[in-house]
Design a protein around this motif. Structure first.
Motif, PDB file in Angstrom:
ATOM      1  N   SER A1437     -18.162 -43.306  -2.824  1.00 53.77           N
ATOM      2  CA  SER A1437     -16.656 -43.426  -2.376  1.00 53.77           C
ATOM      3  C   SER A1437     -15.863 -43.882  -3.196  1.00 53.77           C
ATOM      4  CB  SER A1437     -17.271 -44.543  -1.316  1.00 53.77           C
ATOM      5  OG  SER A1437     -17.271 -45.760  -1.949  1.00 53.77           O
ATOM      6  N   GLN A1438     -16.193 -44.521  -4.284  1.00 54.08           N
ATOM      7  CA  GLN A1438     -15.165 -44.635  -5.463  1.00 54.08           C
ATOM      8  C   GLN A1438     -14.604 -43.464  -6.266  1.00 54.08           C
ATOM      9  OE1 GLN A1438     -16.980 -47.426  -8.036  1.00 54.08           O
ATOM     10  NE2 GLN A1438     -16.715 -49.271  -6.666  1.00 54.08           N
ATOM     11  N   HIS A1439     -15.402 -42.202  -6.188  1.00 53.54           N
ATOM     12  CA  HIS A1439     -14.874 -41.210  -6.601  1.00 53.54           C
ATOM     13  C   HIS A1439     -14.382 -40.088  -5.549  1.00 53.54           C
ATOM     14  CE1 HIS A1439     -17.799 -42.084  -9.722  1.00 53.54           C
ATOM     15  NE2 HIS A1439     -17.362 -41.163 -10.588  1.00 53.54           N
ATOM     16  N   HIS A1440     -14.191 -41.077  -4.167  1.00 49.91           N
ATOM     17  CA  HIS A1440     -13.387 -40.157  -3.004  1.00 49.91           C
ATOM     18  C   HIS A1440     -14.289 -38.908  -2.648  1.00 49.91           C
ATOM     19  CE1 HIS A1440     -10.299 -42.880  -3.869  1.00 49.91           C
ATOM     20  NE2 HIS A1440     -10.215 -42.685  -5.138  1.00 49.91           N
ATOM     21  N   GLU A1443     -13.748 -38.099   1.207  1.00 50.57           N
ATOM     22  CA  GLU A1443     -12.575 -37.505   1.638  1.00 50.57           C
ATOM     23  C   GLU A1443     -12.621 -35.955   1.262  1.00 50.57           C
ATOM     24  OE1 GLU A1443     -13.011 -40.159   0.256  1.00 50.57           O
ATOM     25  OE2 GLU A1443     -11.675 -41.766   0.597  1.00 50.57           O
ATOM     26  N   LEU A1444     -13.067 -35.727  -0.058  1.00 50.17           N
ATOM     27  CA  LEU A1444     -13.020 -34.358  -0.395  1.00 50.17           C
ATOM     28  C   LEU A1444     -13.771 -33.523   0.593  1.00 50.17           C
ATOM     29  CD1 LEU A1444     -12.318 -32.337  -2.812  1.00 50.17           C
ATOM     30  CD2 LEU A1444     -14.311 -32.990  -3.881  1.00 50.17           C
ATOM     31  N   SER A1447     -12.190 -32.986   3.911  1.00 49.48           N
ATOM     32  CA  SER A1447     -10.954 -31.971   3.556  1.00 49.48           C
ATOM     33  C   SER A1447     -11.677 -30.503   3.746  1.00 49.48           C
ATOM     34  CB  SER A1447     -10.101 -32.329   2.431  1.00 49.48           C
ATOM     35  OG  SER A1447      -9.626 -33.529   2.530  1.00 49.48           O
ATOM     36  N   HIS A1483     -16.328 -47.724   5.767  1.00 51.09           N
ATOM     37  CA  HIS A1483     -15.259 -46.862   5.060  1.00 51.09           C
ATOM     38  C   HIS A1483     -14.871 -45.374   5.778  1.00 51.09           C
ATOM     39  CE1 HIS A1483     -14.656 -43.591   2.061  1.00 51.09           C
ATOM     40  NE2 HIS A1483     -13.815 -44.365   1.748  1.00 51.09           N
ATOM     41  N   GLN A1488     -11.606 -43.687   7.170  1.00 47.91           N
ATOM     42  CA  GLN A1488     -11.346 -42.387   7.087  1.00 47.91           C
ATOM     43  C   GLN A1488     -11.190 -41.654   8.641  1.00 47.91           C
ATOM     44  OE1 GLN A1488     -10.626 -40.954   4.476  1.00 47.91           O
ATOM     45  NE2 GLN A1488     -11.296 -42.916   3.318  1.00 47.91           N
TER      46      GLN A1488
END
Length: 1723
Positions: A1437-1440, A1443-1444, A1447, A1483, A1488
């Protein structure tokens, strides 16, 4: 589709469009097949030409029917092509043309404009058909297809067989189309049709079997042959009939059997009656029925071994037709029957004659017996059996002797009695039937029909059965009541089916008029009249029959009865049984009259009603208007003065009681309304009046009050007053003492607790007194000495007594007196059924809540110990399922009593220690036996668990039990277990227990999930863990345990590993394990002997499985430890074993830098809320993949890998510790100079062994173990990596030419070494700075601490090693470039606590699209495999990354070529949810908006384009389920105690709508990796998702008023689950909880939904939860309010009425009352 629509709108363009079509020479190529498919589609979709004038030329019409490009030559080439695909496509085109031609011909027949000249129309139609056939290949050309594409060959490959099947399917369809278009085309065809039905017994078939073909092909072939057999001149060879019969005998497919039987009967009829005389038209129908029936008798009775002989005899009989005609003429003349028509085959006559000729003839063989059976049935079937009987008698008499065989002689005597019209013919027939057919005539003709329900009589309305039954009754010269009843039922069945009514009625009339009947028998005929529907034809004929047969004298009573009956409804009405209902009402009115002149009328009416209403044993199948029956009963019960009135009261009560158990609940509801109208108090008084009249005769058959109480007892407050007034009412006291009220009292008590609607009765103050009175009564019944007499006298079973006492004691109303009574009952009663024993034990557990009940508990425990061995032995010998269920309950009860062992009476237990020992030995003996099924496996597992519980309670130092439960010690039990003959079988059995189901009784769920294997291991583990330290095992036992061990992380292997560990540290092994080389597991234990020292570790390298290594990397077990974990729920805790191991626990902070600290491995675990109903693993090592858990246990495998490498290490082979220390240091290798030749050989062997271990995946496993939570495992991993690095850096390894991947492996291992060194240096520098000392000031043990890498990083490195070891891997180049680009710190791997290479691979910039997809897929796969716990998710999650991924999902979802990547992306998101714990839930769900995203991606897209594969749908639905379950687990409350926003479940309706859309879409295609679509998997995923959404939304404070799911979609979804009961309940409950979309126009969906919901409720009854019942009823009521016309559906309203009792039980009578406006008119 668009082209077809255009052509239909402009049919005049069809000829022009057809001329533009082109077809090249047929080839098995894509272009040719595509063109052929396109032309076929165009021809099929194109409209037919308009036929409006007869002047149109044939060429013009033909141009609009067939394209000119389709020629006979072209189609012939297609048919003769060797390609199955091309031939199948050509046949498809031919079929389309034939169907088009047939439709065109039909249009000619139905067109009225051409009808002016029929001759011209016929000529034109013939010309068109001829022109169409000229474009088609000849049938002879098609007949070569079966020989070229044979689907029956046994040696064909599956793909070839399926291709041949498709071709032959098209071939059969084409033949049918040819025959339907012009039947003359098939008449002169020369083809052996028997080739299509090969017989396995025929030598010419050469192994071809009909059953090898697909079932659809078998059915299609039989349909084709059946169609051809109906043609008059269709040639069939003599082989056809035997082949079809062999199919009929061997097949187990119902549809194939049906078609094969029809074809066989038709072929047999053609063989038997090929030259039969054609009689006048008036007898054709009768003769045809007889011919068909006889043919069916031969076919149904034939067997495989007499088929050929029967066919030969038929041909032989045809050669003697002249002799047969002469014999028949003589026989008919001798019998004086005239020129009659036989109605049987000449073969049957010839066969009977052949049997009667020879004196030595017997009927011992099958064919002769079959001949006699056929002849017997034909005698009963023929309308006039005289001619056939005359032939039999003639053949028997001309030889002057009676046949010696008993069955043949019986046939002769029956025929003779028929000719002579003997009155004993009926008896002879019955005796003969029992001899020939091996059953009595009553079994065939009477008992089956008489004992069946009235509603099932239609299945006896078969022509053969009716004709035979009428013949039997015609031969009966005397009155027989059974025959009259049988006559009535047959007549009802005939009228219900509507077949042959006139013929049956005429034969009935002849039979009745041929005998003189008494006046009393007229009542039977009246009953017959009233029992059947009054059709017009039947009414006329039965009236004539009654008028001719009436013999009633016109006396005064008869005149009065006639005048009274004339006032009844003699005309047919819409009401059921209107005539008899009027009689009942008139009788009730007559008895209300006090006029003395009506006594005769009353008596006669009662006599008619007494004969009309059946006795109690037949009342269930009798139906009369319930209101009329209840009114008459109430009238008679008020003052039953005569004995006949009392009998009628009892019979009426039986009929009324039967209404409450009937399928249709309308009658029960009407009766209950009548009860409420006269008030329950009046009803009870009437019931007591009728009961008092029969009290003297002890005829306690009345059950009306009990039935009403079971239906609804909520209004019967009067019964409480009734039971409390027994002491003051002498009449009631008399009935109470006699036992007449016992059943009613038991029903009242049980239903009051069972029905939630009766809670006010229980809450009343008088209920305590009622409970006391009833409890004392039933306790007295139980303690009586003569139990048998008690049960027979009161009609109250022992089980019912226990149920009542259990209900009262459960509610603390009657338990004080039970403490003193039950011990005496235990001492006196010796034998009871197991169900009663279990009830007794359950009652004991309920009342034993005080310390004073220790004696009662002890006696119950000892009684269970006596019963269990006996019933286990009984189950093993008989193994019925009911015995297994009861035994499971008994085992559960014994375990429950053992838990209360601390309350046992010590002296009693000490005196019965022998009983306990026998029970323990029996449980151990039978628990290790080989189970027969899954149920017995669970029971045997329960027995072993009983042994373990006894050992724990008796010998555990921490146990509170102070009494000795038997004399056996744990070491003795252990010795008996390992010495059992089935010990190895039980230990290695992988059988599974029965899955938990709602149908399993609550008391038997103790054994659910138990297996022999698990419980045996747990028993041994429990004993050796602390109960007894004197346990010893021999080498054979140790090898047996090792042979079962599979080195995995599943439950069994974890227990076995812990057991072996405890054996070793406790010194239980008689020969201590000297080296780790003896730890050979699984199949390797077979090769432990005769192994040289040089090959001592070869077994381990061979045992390593690279596939299991990959399984381990898919979800690495980070929680596995070097020392096996203690299983607290099994083992007895000691000081050493109860200490918390810090290396097994981890806490996750908010910064990565904290995790790489040297103290990271000794932190305290983070605690968070967990929901036991979810499947989230939350950082645990529970296997989430499919199938069994085959992952290696790092704690077991790594020491063996290290020992293997140490054994081959060239210098430190004698000092393992030194090797570990030197290899653990991650400094650079020192150059080894001056090695001698021997040392070089050792180095070469060491390098080869390291390479082999690496090739087997051992080094990759060690690298992945750097993420283990156990520091010891990480140290072992570093030691292994160090030794391997030395091996790849040795000079000798450089010389191994075959080790081509060594440089890349050296590069990777050096990078890992330097990366860890850099990380260690940073930690030391940070530590020194914090401590204020210089670098290097850390203690040695601190310096050697190995940091715990996250699994995402460690698994990446492990997979990288596997890829770099294989140059042909797709990812070899990327991995090689990744490590070559590492330049800092001499190529050190510094991304130890990140996501190495993920972003670069997932966002690949490769020029090739396929390469980009490969890299993205590998990155997703690596991410999925590496995400195993919250620690990993925090880094992810800290590297996102989430979300990637989300998307990119939106871009992939619309790409048809990205479906495989889409599947993997869904899998990754689901894995993140399941493994990320609370952090992932907060998270993804809160941060999200995952739930909104899930239904948002489908909001405006079409399902077929997004998810074209079934597997993809299931995966996305499973993702929704995982997300919703995660949401349910993270519901928190704020500091102020109010609900958090997370509990506001806004996404309930959109998510449910998305799931329903995914399930209802039936359009799917097959992907490259898809297996055939499994609808059950899709339904299961849908059910789980809807149920999870339903559970999550139950406590939500947000409710949607309007929904988005239409009612038609809900109905369609519900229809898919009809055959899956368990899933249907969840889906129904989930759908009913969704908001309803009002739509008054969708009446059909409302009706279907309501019928499905109510039907399911009625089928499952009390198995459903009350919430589901009430929720479904509310939804049905909403639909009825929207669609009021549903009330007009009789079946639907009947379902609503039937649900009333379920609503009462569920406590929702208020919900059911909402239906009263819709069903109130039915009362």
């Amino acid at each position: 589709m668009l082209l077809g629509l255009c052509l239909k709108n402009t049919p005049e363009l069809v000829p022009h469009f057809f001329r533009g079509l082109q077809l090249s020479d047929p080839k098995a190529a894509y272009r040719s097949l595509a063109a052929l498919t396109f032309v076929e589609d165009v021809v099929r979709e194109a409209p037919l030409p308009s036929i409006w004038s007869g002047s149109l030329p044939v060429e013009h019409l033909l141009s609009a029917i067939i394209p000119p490009c389709i020629t006979k030559t072209l189609l012939g080439k297609m048919v003769q092509n060797p390609s199955a695909l091309l031939v199948s496509s050509g046949l498809k085109l031919i079929i389309t043309l034939l169907r088009r031609g047939r439709e065109c011909a039909s249009a000619f027949r139905t067109t009225t404009d051409i009808g002016a000249n029929e001759e011209i129309s016929t000529q034109l139609r013939s010309s068109i058909l001829h022109a169409i056939l000229c474009h088609l290949p000849d049938i002879a050309l098609l007949l070569s297809i079966p020989s070229r594409f044979d689907p029956f060959e046994n040696h064909l490959a599956p793909s070839t067989s399926r291709a041949n099947s498709l071709v032959v399917l098209g071939f059969c369809e084409a033949l049918q189309c040819y025959a339907r278009l012009d039947s003359t085309l098939m008449t002169n065809v020369k083809f052996d049709w028997a080739k299509l039905v090969p017989n396995v017994n025929d030598e010419q078939t050469q192994g071809r079997t009909f059953s090898r073909a697909e079932p659809l092909l078998q059915l299609r072939i039989l349909q084709t042959l059946l169609l051809l057999s109906r043609l008059r001149k269709s040639p069939f060879s003599s082989k056809m009939l035997p082949n079809v019969i062999s199919i009929l005998i061997s097949t187990n497919i119902l549809e194939v059997y049906t078609k094969a039987r029809k074809l066989a009967v038709m072929l047999m009829e053609r063989n038997l009656f090929s030259d039969f005389i054609d009689f006048s038209s008036s007898h054709i129908a009768e003769i045809g029925q007889c011919n068909e029936y006889e043919s069916s008798l031969w076919i149904d009775g034939i067997s495989a071994d007499i088929v050929d002989k029967l066919v030969r005899l038929i041909e032989e009989s045809k050669q003697q037709r002249v002799e047969q005609k002469i014999m028949i003429s003589q026989a008919l003349s001798e019998a004086s029957v005239g020129c009659a028509r036989l109605g049987i085959s000449s073969f049957l006559v010839w066969s009977i004659s052949r049997l009667l000729k020879d004196r030595e003839s017997t009927v011992s063989n099958k064919l002769s017996l079959l001949t006699v059976q056929v002849a017997t049935k034909m005698l009963l079937y023929l309308a006039d059996p005289g001619p056939f009987a005359g032939i039999i008698v003639f053949q028997g008499s001309i030889h002057g002797h009676v046949p010696s065989d008993k069955r043949l002689a019986g046939l002769y005597h029956v025929a003779k009695s028929i000719i002579q019209k003997d009155p004993k013919t009926n008896l002879l027939i019955e005796s003969h039937i029992s001899d020939v057919l091996y059953v009595s005539s009553s079994q065939i003709l009477n008992s089956q029909i008489l004992n069946d329900d009235k509603k099932e009589t239609s299945r006896y309305a078969d022509a053969a059965i009716m004709r035979q039954c009428l013949s039997m009754m015609n031969y009966s010269g005397e009155y027989n009541e059974k025959l009259n009843i049988l006559l009535r039922k047959i007549l009802i069945g005939v009228i219900e089916t509507g077949d042959n009514v006139s013929g049956v009625i005429s034969r009935l009339g002849l039979m009745y008029n041929s005998h003189s009947r008494k006046t009393a028998e007229m009542e039977t005929i009246i009953i017959l009249l009233l029992s059947a529907p009054m059709t017009k034809e039947f009414d006329v004929e039965i009236s004539d029959l009654l008028n001719r047969d009436a013999k009633i004298k016109p006396d005064s009573i008869a005149m009065e009865v006639s005048s009274a009956l004339l006032r009844c409804s003699l005309v047919r009405t819409n009401h059921e049984s209107s005539f008899i209902s009027d009689v009942l009402r008139f009788c009730a009115d007559a008895f209300k009259s006090t006029d003395p002149h009506t006594s005769g009328l009353k008596h006669f009416l009662l006599m008619i009603i007494l004969h009309t209403i059946p006795a109690k044993e037949k009342s269930a199948s009798f139906s009369l208007p319930p209101d009329a029956m209840f009114d008459l009963w109430a009238t008679l019960a008020e003052n039953p003065t005569t004995e006949m009135a009392v009998k009628i009261c009892l019979r009426l009560e039986s009929c009324l009681s039967a209404l409450f158990g009937a399928t249709c609940g309308r009658g029960a509801w009407v009766v209950y309304q009548r009860v409420c109208s006269i008030t329950p108090k009046v009803f009870v008084n009437l019931w007591l009046n009728s009961l008092e009249k029969v009290e003297a005769s002890n005829d306690y058959t009345s059950s009306l009050l009990q039935s009403v109480l079971k239906y609804d007892c909520s209004q019967f407050y009067c019964l409480s007053s009734l039971f409390t007034s027994i002491a003051n009412d002498s009449k009631m006291a008399k009935l109470w003492d006699s036992g007449a009220l016992d059943a009613a009292a038991a029903t009242f008590v049980l239903q009051a607790y069972k029905q939630k609607a009766a809670k006010d009765i229980i809450a009343h103050s008088s209920w305590v007194e009622v409970a006391s009175i009833v409890g004392r009564r039933f306790l007295a019944l139980m303690v009586r000495k003569d139990q048998t007499q008690m049960i027979c006298a009161t009609d109250v079973s022992f089980a019912l007594i226990l149920d009542v006492l259990e209900a009262l004691c459960s509610n603390q109303l009657f338990s004080l007196d039970m403490h003193k009574s039950l011990p005496r009952i235990f001492d006196r009663i010796t034998v009871l059924p197991i169900e009663h024993e279990i009830q007794m034990m359950r009652l004991t557990k309920i009342i034993c809540v005080e310390p004073s009940s220790s004696l009662l508990l002890t006696k119950a425990f000892l009684r269970c110990c006596k019963l269990l061995p006996k019933h286990i032995k009984k189950m093993i010998r008989t193994s019925p399922m009911t015995e297994a269920r009861s035994l499971e309950s008994l085992v559960s009860m014994l375990a429950s009593l053992i838990e209360s062992a601390h309350s046992f009476d010590g002296d009693t237990v000490l005196q019965s220690s022998n009983t306990i020992d026998k029970c323990l030995v029996a449980c151990l003996k039978y628990g290790l036996s080989v189970p027969n099924n899954a149920s017995s496996c669970s029971i045997f597992g329960g027995c072993l668990k009983i042994v373990r519980l006894l050992m724990v309670k008796a010998h555990d130092p921490l146990s509170s039990t102070k009494v000795a439960l038997g004399s056996l010690t744990p070491s003795q039990v252990h010795a008996m277990a390992i010495s059992h003959s089935s010990f190895q079988v039980a230990l290695s059995s992988g059988n599974r227990a029965v899955a938990e189901s709602s149908s399993i009784p609550e008391g038997s769920k103790f054994c659910i999930g138990l297996t022999q294997q698990l419980e045996l291991i747990r028993l041994l583990l429990c004993i050796v863990s602390g109960l007894d330290r004197d346990v010893k095992i021999d080498p054979v036992t140790r090898m047996t345990i090792l042979s079962v061990y599979n080195a995995s992380t599943d439950v069994v292997d974890s227990l076995l590993r812990r057991l072996m560990f405890l054996y070793e540290i406790s010194g239980c092994c008689q020969d201590e394990i000297s080296t780790m080389n003896d730890l050979r597991w699984g199949p390797a234990t077979k090769h432990i002997e005769n192994v040289s020292e040089e090959e001592s570790w070869e077994w381990f390298v061979d045992a390593l499985d690279i596939d299991r290594i990959r399984y381990t990397l898919c979800q690495f077990p980070v929680a596995d430890t070097l020392e096996p974990k203690c299983h607290n729920y099994v083992e007895r805790a000691t000081n050493h074993e109860s200490k918390i191991k810090h290396d097994e626990q981890i806490v996750f902070s908010d910064r990565i830098e904290d995790e790489i600290d040297d103290d990271s491995s000794s932190a305290t675990p983070q605690k968070y809320a967990r929901d036991p109903d979810t499947t989230r693993d939350g950082g645990y090592d529970v296997w989430r993949g499919d199938g069994d858990d085959l992952r290696y246990s790092p704690g077991f495998i790594l020491p063996l890998i290290l020992a293997t490498l140490e054994a081959y290490y060239p210098q430190e082979r004698g000092n393992s510790n030194a090797c570990i220390e030197n290899s653990a240091k991650v400094g650079p290798d020192e150059e080894n100079a001056g090695r001698d030749e021997e040392n070089e050989a050792d180095c070469h062997a060491f390098g080869n062994m390291c390479r082999r271990v690496s090739d087997r995946g051992g080094i990759a496993l060690a690298i992945a173990s750097l993420s283990s939570r156990c520091p010891s495992i990480r140290q072992l991993a570093i030691a292994i990596c160090g030794l391997f690095l030395k091996a790849v850096q040795m000079k000798e390894s450089h010389g191994i030419k075959s080790w081509r991947e060594r440089p890349q492996q050296e590069m990777l291992m050096s990078s890992i070494q330097r990366g860890l060194a850099v990380r260690r240096s940073i930690q030391m520098q940070k530590h020194d700075t914090m401590e204020g000392v210089e670098l290097g000031g850390m203690a040695t043990e601190k310096m050697l601490n190995i940091p715990m890498l996250p699994a995402v990083s460690a698994v990446f490195l492990a997979k990288a090693l596997l890829i770099l070891s294989k140059a042909g891997d797709d990812m070899y180049g990327q991995m090689n470039r990744y490590f070559l680009r590492l330049t800092d710190y001499h190529g050190a791997f510094q991304d130890c606590f990140g996501l190495p290479a993920f972003l670069s691979l997932y966002c690949s910039s490769s020029d090739e699209l396929s390469r980009c997809r490969t890299e993205r897929s590998w990155a997703l796969l690596s991410l999925r495999d590496g995400a195993v716990d919250e620690y990993c998710y925090r880094i992810i999650s800290q590297h996102h990354v989430p979300e990637l991924i989300m998307s990119s999902f939106d871009s992939m979802i619309d790409d048809p070529e990205s479906k495989s990547e889409l599947y993997l992306t869904i899998d990754v998101i689901e894995t993140l949810i399941q493994s990320g714990g609370v952090r992932a839930s907060n998270h993804l769900l809160k941060g999200q908006g995952l739930l909104s995203w899930l239904h948002g991606v489908l909001g405006w897209r079409k399902i077929p384009s997004v998810f074209p594969y079934v597997a993809l749908k299931c995966k996305f639905i499973n993702l929704i389920t995982a997300a919703v379950n995660s949401y349910r687990c993270t519901v928190h409350t704020g500091n102020d105690g109010e609900l958090d926003e997370a509990q506001m479940f806004y996404e309930k309706v959109p998510l449910a709508n998305a799931v329903i859309r995914l399930c209802l879409d039936g359009n799917y295609t097959m992907g490259q990796s898809d297996s055939p679509p499994d609808s059950l998997t899709l339904l299961g995923s849908t059910c789980n998702a809807l149920w999870a959404i339903n559970l999550a939304g139950r406590h939500s404070q947000v409710t949607s008023i309007y929904g988005t799911t239409a009612l038609c979609d809900m109905t369609s979804l519900l229809t898919k689950f009809v055959r899956h009961g368990e899933m249907f309940e969840r889906v129904l409950s989930s759908i009913c909880d969704l908001p309803l979309v009002p739509n008054e126009t969708d009446l059909s969906s409302a009706k279907a939904f309501s019928s499905l919901a109510l039907g399911f409720i009625l089928d499952m009854k009390t198995k459903l939860s009350p919430d589901t019942i009430l929720l479904s009823m509310k939804r049905v009521n909403e639909l009825m309010e929207i669609n009021p016309c549903l009330r007009d559906d009789v079946k639907f309203t009947a379902q609503i009425i039937n649900c009333r009792q379920l609503a009462v039980l569920a406590g929702g009578i208020d919900v059911w009352n909402l239906f009263l406006p819709f069903v109130g008119h039915l009362v």
